[in-house]
Design an enzyme around this catalytic site. Structure first.
Site, PDB file in Angstrom:
ATOM      1  N   ALA A  73      -0.687   8.819  -9.032  1.00  0.00           N
ATOM      2  CA  ALA A  73       0.438   9.184  -7.785  1.00  0.00           C
ATOM      3  C   ALA A  73       1.257   8.101  -7.712  1.00  0.00           C
ATOM      4  O   ALA A  73       1.432   6.971  -7.788  1.00  0.00           O
ATOM      5  CB  ALA A  73      -0.497   9.353  -6.491  1.00  0.00           C
ATOM      6  N   SER A 116       3.813   1.570 -17.495  1.00  0.00           N
ATOM      7  CA  SER A 116       4.862   2.112 -18.062  1.00  0.00           C
ATOM      8  C   SER A 116       5.568   1.222 -19.140  1.00  0.00           C
ATOM      9  O   SER A 116       5.703   0.089 -18.656  1.00  0.00           O
ATOM     10  CB  SER A 116       6.087   2.780 -17.060  1.00  0.00           C
ATOM     11  OG  SER A 116       7.029   2.990 -17.852  1.00  0.00           O
ATOM     12  N   TYR A 140      12.109   1.384 -11.080  1.00  0.00           N
ATOM     13  CA  TYR A 140      10.804   1.952 -11.261  1.00  0.00           C
ATOM     14  C   TYR A 140       9.928   1.136 -12.121  1.00  0.00           C
ATOM     15  O   TYR A 140       8.879   0.881 -11.713  1.00  0.00           O
ATOM     16  CB  TYR A 140      11.142   3.127 -12.222  1.00  0.00           C
ATOM     17  CG  TYR A 140       9.955   3.692 -12.756  1.00  0.00           C
ATOM     18  CD1 TYR A 140       9.049   4.445 -12.159  1.00  0.00           C
ATOM     19  CD2 TYR A 140       9.760   3.816 -14.283  1.00  0.00           C
ATOM     20  CE1 TYR A 140       8.065   5.185 -12.694  1.00  0.00           C
ATOM     21  CE2 TYR A 140       8.775   4.327 -14.709  1.00  0.00           C
ATOM     22  CZ  TYR A 140       7.762   4.838 -14.116  1.00  0.00           C
ATOM     23  OH  TYR A 140       6.611   5.349 -14.798  1.00  0.00           O
ATOM     24  N   LYS A 144       6.025  -0.813 -11.318  1.00  0.00           N
ATOM     25  CA  LYS A 144       4.835  -0.898 -11.905  1.00  0.00           C
ATOM     26  C   LYS A 144       4.444  -2.231 -12.527  1.00  0.00           C
ATOM     27  O   LYS A 144       3.257  -2.516 -12.412  1.00  0.00           O
ATOM     28  CB  LYS A 144       5.195  -0.114 -13.152  1.00  0.00           C
ATOM     29  CG  LYS A 144       5.578   1.469 -13.075  1.00  0.00           C
ATOM     30  CD  LYS A 144       4.100   2.100 -12.772  1.00  0.00           C
ATOM     31  CE  LYS A 144       4.658   3.456 -12.440  1.00  0.00           C
ATOM     32  NZ  LYS A 144       3.251   4.185 -11.753  1.00  0.00           N
TER      33      LYS A 144
END
Ligand code: UDP
Length: 322
Positions: A73, A116, A140, A144
Site C-alpha cells: 500500500a 523501488s 517518492y 521508499k
C-alpha cells in the site's frame, strides 16, 4: 503460512496474491480501495477493507493469526510526489510506521516491502547493484528509502525480518487473465501507449529525445508483474526458513528505450501508435538497469516472463477490448 497482503487489491498486489496462492499460502488482502479495486480480488483470499493510516484497523487484521505481511500500500506517482510531498509523507511514511508498530504489538515478524529503483537516484554506474549509493532525486524515492531505514531499525530493535524488493519498471498483466482491474488515470509508459493505441488518448508524449542514449529516449528495465509476484512468494519462504533481512533488486538487467517500447508495441499489436516528442520530465535519469544477481543468489529468483513480447501482449489483452 498466512500472509496479510496490504495493498493486495492493487496492480502489483493482485499479482502478488496470485503468486502466493499458487504456492499454497493462505492469503488475506487488506486494502482501502483508494486505487485498488474489488475486480482484483481472488475468491480464495479473504478481504478486509481497511486503511494502514488507521492503527486499530491494521492491528485487528494482523491479530488474525498472521505469520507475515507483504506491504504494497502506498502512493507511487513520481511526478505527483514532487508536487504534493505531504501526501507521500503521510501515506508512505506514516502508514509504514503504523504497520510496523502494529506488527510489534501483534507479534508478526516477517515483512516483504515494495521498494523501488527510485532510491538510487542518478546512476554512477550501470547496471545498478544493491551497493550503489542511494540518493533519491524525487520525493517518492525518498519515502521508499526512509522506509527501508525504518525496517533496519525495527529488525535490530524488535526482530522484524524483512526483504525489501527494489522494483525496476513494473509492467504487464497476468497472462491467464485472472487480474481484471485496470488502473485508472495511469501515469506509466506502457498503459499510456495502450491508451494511445485504442484511441483513448490522442497521442503519446515521449518525454525527451535528447538523452545520451542510443536513440535519445530514456532507457528502463521493464519487469513483468508475474515475475515480481513470484519473488514475493520466494522471499516469504526464505524468511520462513530463518533467512536474514535483505535488500534485493528486481529487474532483468536488459534496458529498453521509450522508442523501442513503442516500436515493439506496434509490431506485437499490429497498430500504429501516434506519438510526439515533448520536453524531458523532471527527475528522469537517462538510463536505469538492474543487476539482479543477488535476488538469484538469495532467493533463486529469475525473471522468466519479462520478454518485451510477453509484457506487451499480456498488457494488450487487457486493453484491446475496451
Ligand atoms: N514516459 C514517456 N511518456 C509518458 C510516460 C512515460 O515518455 O507519457 C517515459 C518516462 O520519461 C520514462 C519511461 O517512459 O523514461 C518510463 O516511465 P514510467 O513513468 O513508466 O516509469 P518510471 O521510469 O518513471 O518509474
Amino acid at each position: 503460512m498466512h500472509i496479510l497482503v496490504i495493498g493486495g487489491a492493487g496492480y502489483i498486489g493482485s499479482h502478488v496474491v496470485k503468486a502466493l496462492l499458487k504456492r499454497n499460502m493462505k492469503v488475506t488482502v487488506f486494502d482501502n480501495l483508494s486505487t485498488g479495486t474489488k475486480l482484483n480480488l481472488f475468491p480464495q483470499a479473504k478481504f478486509i477493507e481497511g486503511d494502514i493510516l488507521n492503527y486499530e484497523q491494521i492491528l485487528a487484521a494482523l491479530k488474525q493469526n498472521v505469520d507475515g505481511i507483504v506491504l504494497l500500500a502506498g502512493k507511487k506517482a513520481v511526478g505527483e510526489s514532487m508536487l504534493n510531498p505531504m501526501k507521500y509523507a503521510f501515506n508512505n511514511i506514516n502508514g509504514v510506521i503504523n504497520v510496523l508498530n502494529a506488527m510489534v504489538e501483534a507479534n508478526v515478524n516477517k515483512a516483504i516491502f515494495s521498494s523501488s529503483a527510485a532510491v538510487y537516484g542518478m546512476p554512477q554506474y550501470l547496471p545498478l547493484d544493491e551497493n550503489h549509493p542511494v540518493n533519491p532525486i524525487n520525493f517518492y524515492g525518498f519515502t521508499k528509502l526512509e522506509t527501508e531505514r525504518f525496517l533496519k531499525w525495527y529488525d535490530q530493535l524488535k526482530g522484524i525480518k524483512f526483504v525489501s524488493l527494489r522494483y525496476f519498471n513494473a509492467v504487464g498483466y497476468d497472462e491467464e487473465g485472472d487480474v481484471k482491474g485496470l488502473e485508472e488515470n495511469p501515469q506509466n509508459l506502457l498503459p499510456i501507449v495502450m491508451e494511445a493505441a485504442i484511441g483513448k488518448r490522442d497521442k503519446l508524449k515521449i518525454f525527451g529525445n535528447d538523452y545520451p542514449t542510443r536513440d535519445g529516449t530514456c532507457i528502463r528495465d521493464y519487469i513483468h508483474v508475474t515475475d515480481l509476484g513470484s519473488a514475493h512468494a520466494l522471499a516469504l519462504e526464505y524468511l520462513d526458513k530463518g533467512g536474514e533481512s535483505q535488500i534485493l533488486n528486481l529487474g532483468t538487467s536488459v534496458g529498453s528505450s521509450v522508442l523501442e517500447m513503442v516500436n515493439k508495441t506496434q509490431e506485437v499489436i499490429g497498430k500504429k501508435i501516434a506519438y510526439e516528442f515533448a520536453p524531458r520530465r523532471p527527475g528522469d535519469p537517462a538510463e536505469l538497469t538492474a543487476k539482479a544477481d543477488k535476488a538469484k543468489e538469495v532467493l533463486g529468483w529469475e525473471a522468466t516472463h519479462s520478454s518485451l513480447e510477453n509484457i506487451i501482449s499480456s498488457t494488450w489483452n487487457m486493453y484491446k477490448n475496451l
